[in-house]
Motif scaffolding. Structure first.
Motif, mmCIF file in Angstrom:
data_model
loop_
_atom_site.group_PDB
_atom_site.id
_atom_site.type_symbol
_atom_site.label_atom_id
_atom_site.label_comp_id
_atom_site.label_asym_id
_atom_site.label_seq_id
_atom_site.Cartn_x
_atom_site.Cartn_y
_atom_site.Cartn_z
ATOM 1 N N ILE A 1 -6.348 -9.037 2.253
ATOM 2 C CA ILE A 1 -5.661 -10.245 1.797
ATOM 3 C C ILE A 1 -5.408 -11.091 3.030
ATOM 4 O O ILE A 1 -5.027 -10.584 4.081
ATOM 5 C CB ILE A 1 -4.397 -9.925 0.973
ATOM 6 C CG1 ILE A 1 -3.895 -11.204 0.318
ATOM 7 C CG2 ILE A 1 -3.320 -9.224 1.802
ATOM 8 C CD1 ILE A 1 -3.371 -11.019 -1.067
ATOM 9 N N HIS B 1 -16.623 6.324 1.882
ATOM 10 C CA HIS B 1 -17.363 7.098 0.890
ATOM 11 C C HIS B 1 -18.493 7.864 1.568
ATOM 12 O O HIS B 1 -19.594 7.998 1.022
ATOM 13 C CB HIS B 1 -17.908 6.167 -0.193
ATOM 14 C CG HIS B 1 -16.858 5.305 -0.826
ATOM 15 N ND1 HIS B 1 -15.790 5.840 -1.526
ATOM 16 C CD2 HIS B 1 -16.675 3.961 -0.847
ATOM 17 C CE1 HIS B 1 -15.015 4.849 -1.973
ATOM 18 N NE2 HIS B 1 -15.537 3.709 -1.561
ATOM 19 N N HIS C 1 -6.376 -1.680 -5.864
ATOM 20 C CA HIS C 1 -7.421 -0.744 -5.478
ATOM 21 C C HIS C 1 -6.779 0.597 -5.193
ATOM 22 O O HIS C 1 -5.649 0.662 -4.718
ATOM 23 C CB HIS C 1 -8.151 -1.262 -4.241
ATOM 24 C CG HIS C 1 -8.579 -2.689 -4.391
ATOM 25 N ND1 HIS C 1 -9.695 -3.038 -5.108
ATOM 26 C CD2 HIS C 1 -8.024 -3.850 -3.979
ATOM 27 C CE1 HIS C 1 -9.808 -4.362 -5.119
ATOM 28 N NE2 HIS C 1 -8.804 -4.879 -4.434
ATOM 29 N N GLN C 2 -7.501 1.663 -5.482
ATOM 30 C CA GLN C 2 -6.996 2.972 -5.094
ATOM 31 C C GLN C 2 -8.125 3.929 -4.806
ATOM 32 O O GLN C 2 -9.274 3.686 -5.175
ATOM 33 C CB GLN C 2 -6.011 3.551 -6.104
ATOM 34 C CG GLN C 2 -6.436 3.652 -7.525
ATOM 35 C CD GLN C 2 -5.295 4.280 -8.374
ATOM 36 O OE1 GLN C 2 -5.275 5.483 -8.603
ATOM 37 N NE2 GLN C 2 -4.353 3.463 -8.818
ATOM 38 N N ILE C 3 -7.776 4.995 -4.068
ATOM 39 C CA ILE C 3 -8.736 6.060 -3.838
ATOM 40 C C ILE C 3 -8.084 7.338 -4.328
ATOM 41 O O ILE C 3 -6.903 7.581 -4.102
ATOM 42 C CB ILE C 3 -9.219 6.129 -2.375
ATOM 43 C CG1 ILE C 3 -10.401 7.085 -2.268
ATOM 44 C CG2 ILE C 3 -8.097 6.473 -1.406
ATOM 45 C CD1 ILE C 3 -11.487 6.645 -1.345
ATOM 46 N N TYR D 1 -11.859 2.112 2.317
ATOM 47 C CA TYR D 1 -12.075 3.418 1.691
ATOM 48 C C TYR D 1 -13.436 3.925 2.144
ATOM 49 O O TYR D 1 -14.444 3.229 1.998
ATOM 50 C CB TYR D 1 -12.059 3.309 0.157
ATOM 51 C CG TYR D 1 -10.740 2.858 -0.425
ATOM 52 C CD1 TYR D 1 -9.526 3.292 0.095
ATOM 53 C CD2 TYR D 1 -10.711 2.003 -1.521
ATOM 54 C CE1 TYR D 1 -8.318 2.885 -0.453
ATOM 55 C CE2 TYR D 1 -9.505 1.590 -2.081
ATOM 56 C CZ TYR D 1 -8.316 2.033 -1.543
ATOM 57 O OH TYR D 1 -7.120 1.622 -2.087
ATOM 58 N N THR E 1 0.848 -1.193 0.000
ATOM 59 C CA THR E 1 0.000 0.000 0.000
ATOM 60 C C THR E 1 0.880 1.238 0.000
ATOM 61 O O THR E 1 1.780 1.354 0.833
ATOM 62 C CB THR E 1 -0.904 0.029 1.253
ATOM 63 O OG1 THR E 1 -1.806 -1.074 1.189
ATOM 64 C CG2 THR E 1 -1.705 1.328 1.329
ATOM 65 N N SER F 1 -4.178 7.001 -2.256
ATOM 66 C CA SER F 1 -3.686 5.744 -1.687
ATOM 67 C C SER F 1 -3.948 4.633 -2.679
ATOM 68 O O SER F 1 -4.972 4.625 -3.365
ATOM 69 C CB SER F 1 -4.397 5.445 -0.360
ATOM 70 O OG SER F 1 -3.865 4.279 0.230
ATOM 71 N N MET F 2 -3.020 3.698 -2.744
ATOM 72 C CA MET F 2 -3.075 2.619 -3.739
ATOM 73 C C MET F 2 -2.604 1.328 -3.086
ATOM 74 O O MET F 2 -1.591 1.323 -2.390
ATOM 75 C CB MET F 2 -2.134 3.010 -4.876
ATOM 76 C CG MET F 2 -1.796 1.926 -5.851
ATOM 77 S SD MET F 2 -0.518 2.564 -6.997
ATOM 78 C CE MET F 2 -0.202 1.071 -7.944
ATOM 79 N N THR F 3 -3.341 0.267 -3.285
ATOM 80 C CA THR F 3 -2.980 -1.035 -2.720
ATOM 81 C C THR F 3 -2.875 -2.058 -3.846
ATOM 82 O O THR F 3 -3.692 -2.054 -4.765
ATOM 83 C CB THR F 3 -4.038 -1.473 -1.687
ATOM 84 O OG1 THR F 3 -3.897 -0.671 -0.507
ATOM 85 C CG2 THR F 3 -3.884 -2.939 -1.293
ATOM 86 N N ASP G 1 -13.155 5.726 -5.783
ATOM 87 C CA ASP G 1 -12.305 4.541 -5.696
ATOM 88 C C ASP G 1 -12.136 3.906 -7.074
ATOM 89 O O ASP G 1 -12.862 4.236 -8.021
ATOM 90 C CB ASP G 1 -12.865 3.530 -4.683
ATOM 91 C CG ASP G 1 -14.145 2.857 -5.166
ATOM 92 O OD1 ASP G 1 -14.760 3.335 -6.138
ATOM 93 O OD2 ASP G 1 -14.555 1.862 -4.540
ATOM 94 N N THR H 1 -4.615 -8.013 -8.014
ATOM 95 C CA THR H 1 -5.797 -7.163 -7.894
ATOM 96 C C THR H 1 -5.327 -5.894 -7.203
ATOM 97 O O THR H 1 -4.422 -5.939 -6.359
ATOM 98 C CB THR H 1 -6.914 -7.849 -7.088
ATOM 99 O OG1 THR H 1 -6.392 -8.365 -5.866
ATOM 100 C CG2 THR H 1 -7.545 -8.991 -7.882
ATOM 101 N N TYR I 1 -2.491 -6.278 -4.319
ATOM 102 C CA TYR I 1 -2.390 -7.635 -3.787
ATOM 103 C C TYR I 1 -1.821 -8.507 -4.900
ATOM 104 O O TYR I 1 -2.354 -8.528 -6.011
ATOM 105 C CB TYR I 1 -3.759 -8.168 -3.364
ATOM 106 C CG TYR I 1 -4.422 -7.405 -2.242
ATOM 107 C CD1 TYR I 1 -3.681 -6.892 -1.173
ATOM 108 C CD2 TYR I 1 -5.798 -7.200 -2.231
ATOM 109 C CE1 TYR I 1 -4.296 -6.203 -0.136
ATOM 110 C CE2 TYR I 1 -6.421 -6.515 -1.194
ATOM 111 C CZ TYR I 1 -5.665 -6.017 -0.157
ATOM 112 O OH TYR I 1 -6.281 -5.329 0.866
ATOM 113 N N GLU J 1 -8.045 -5.395 -12.019
ATOM 114 C CA GLU J 1 -7.420 -6.709 -12.057
ATOM 115 C C GLU J 1 -6.413 -6.720 -13.196
ATOM 116 O O GLU J 1 -6.625 -6.081 -14.225
ATOM 117 C CB GLU J 1 -8.457 -7.814 -12.321
ATOM 118 C CG GLU J 1 -9.556 -7.925 -11.276
ATOM 119 C CD GLU J 1 -10.756 -7.038 -11.599
ATOM 120 O OE1 GLU J 1 -11.189 -6.283 -10.692
ATOM 121 O OE2 GLU J 1 -11.250 -7.068 -12.725
ATOM 122 N N SER K 1 -11.133 -0.132 -8.591
ATOM 123 C CA SER K 1 -10.698 -1.516 -8.389
ATOM 124 C C SER K 1 -10.301 -2.071 -9.739
ATOM 125 O O SER K 1 -10.989 -1.836 -10.741
ATOM 126 C CB SER K 1 -11.825 -2.363 -7.791
ATOM 127 O OG SER K 1 -11.941 -2.106 -6.408
#
Lengths: 289, 289
Positions: free
Chosen positions: B284, B236, A282-284, B234, A77, A230-232, A265, A280, A234, A269, A267
């Motif tokens: 995860i 919202h 995800h970010q906001i 996140y 993250t 923020s960015m995650t 957000d 995978t 996996y 893949e 999401s």
């Protein structure tokens, strides 16, 4: 006549280069932390500061370069605290907890401004682990799209530098050509890989997780200032699966779920051509209006 | 005869209580960090250590209690480095970068073991921000399920303590009743709220984001040891939307995308009864076999 071999270092590898820096006094008592100096790279610049995916990859690389690294990345993250200024930055990676098979990391990138004040520009955490072979299954469905060779590469009217470092072939949800405020969906599907092609690894995969243009632009056909907060990522693959992917294209799919008072957000893949779901992510993202 | 008024503090508020601790010498130069002592709580224990959602909420609370807090939570990531031992722990929250409208946080929870060694048990990062009113839209589709009053509360044969602190009403994808290895999907939909009911806030929402039982148990009808490694929420919604939600039920939906060599992911959404998507959340999770 002998052929001349040009041994060019890939621009991503140039950009990822970290030079070790000795620990300074104020980190006394935090022996496990390692420090590096990195540089922004002209090939990966965005409108304001560098491409976020590259910055994330640079932070990930600090973990991968650490001599005490255990295993391979499972999750990562990154929080983008400020735009990096062109030039050098400092990377710190610290394994704060090492268990039998997992390891927890704190990472920061910082820069010294013109007044000599050191500021954090990125915070990150990562978990690395030794994987064991287990029952495995992919539930996400890979979109049915034409093969990359049959899809035209995207051309952008005024590309920023980093866009040229990716061969992106949109299958659905391209960047709007008319910014007319027509509301639609937020879905984008595209084939993508480094340009020039480069064998996939955890750093390049981290960067690729951030290539999608802002969902709010797609959703609204309206160009508002944005910035990932923020960015995650996996990881659902080990080094072996990334090596097997090599320089093949990845199929990326991204969409938003909520846009609410300044933040949306995303999401996404990332599959390889053989259909392995590699990551995978995800970010906001901040949006102005 | 006069009625006795029992002013009971909600168990979640008991569990979230943090007592300020003075900074110690080794944090010299990191003035903005604040330290608290927290306690595990018998009502929120899981099989090994406390319910992860509570630990995440305790870490979030350290941010919310910080006197320099700017705005409200936008994103939060917690990494579970080790099982908390029953008893007290130390929470540190530090605003590492404060911009005009956003603020970046690093949080750690640590415990001292029987040999007097201090170890990190959780790392976290958060971004808080002042929101401004903008164009907003929800693209995620709220599942069409019966209202909570018409859905039976789940009963579990051997509930762990924390499960009793949540009124959970499954609409789809209940905990398997027969552990026969029949592979199915990983989807669960349920109504949920604190028990006893408690007005929703950012801490309780963070905990609620972790109530879903392990996707791998659902997917396989097979009970393998599991543990969340990293969890991201996140938000919202702002405090106003949470206050308006009050003690209503939330509809949660969770599913996995990939199970690969010891780790699977989970993506989930939490709506309130009026259909506002309050949070999207991802994690995860380690699984043994």
């Amino acid at each position: 006549m002998k052929k001349t071999t040009v041994s060019a270092v890939h621009p991503l590898d140039q950009a990822l280069t970290l030079t070790p820096v000795a620990n300074t006094a104020h980190e006394h008592g935090r022996e496990a932390a390692r420090h590096w100096q990195g540089q922004t790279h002209h090939d990966y610049m965005n409108m304001v500061g560098p491409f976020g995916g590259l910055i994330a990859a640079q932070a990930m690389n600090a973990v991968l370069q650490h001599p005490e690294l255990l295993g391979e990345p499972i999750s990562f993250t990154a929080n983008f605290a400020a735009a990096l200024q062109e030039g050098s930055f400092r990377a710190e990676a610290r394994p704060v907890r090492t268990n039998r098979s997992t390891q927890h990391w704190q990472i920061t990138l910082s820069q010294t401004n013109s007044e000599g004040v050191d500021s954090v520009v990125l915070t990150a955490t990562a978990v690395t682990a030794k994987r064991r072979q287990t029952w495995s299954a992919v539930d996400a469905v890979m979109p049915d799209v034409p093969p990359p060779a049959t899809v035209a590469r995207a051309t952008q009217p005024k590309p920023v530098a980093w866009v040229r470092r990716y061969d992106m072939r949109p299958c659905a949800g391209e960047v709007p050509t008319e910014w007319n405020g027509t509301e639609a969906d937020s879905l984008t599907q595209l084939w993508m890989r480094d340009d020039p092609p480069r064998p996939l690894d955890f750093c390049s995969l981290t960067a690729l997780a951030d290539v999608f243009y802002p969902r709010v632009w797609r959703r609204r056909a309206f160009m508002t200032p944005v910035g990932t907060v923020s960015m995650t990522v996996y990881f659902h693959a080990s080094a072996a699966e990334l090596a097997a992917t090599g320089t093949d294209y990845l199929l990326g799919q991204a969409r938003a779920q909520s846009f609410f008072n300044g933040f949306f957000d995303q999401s996404a893949e990332l599959w390889n051509e053989s259909g392995h779901l590699l990551a995978t992510t995800h970010q906001i993202v901040y949006f102005k209006e």
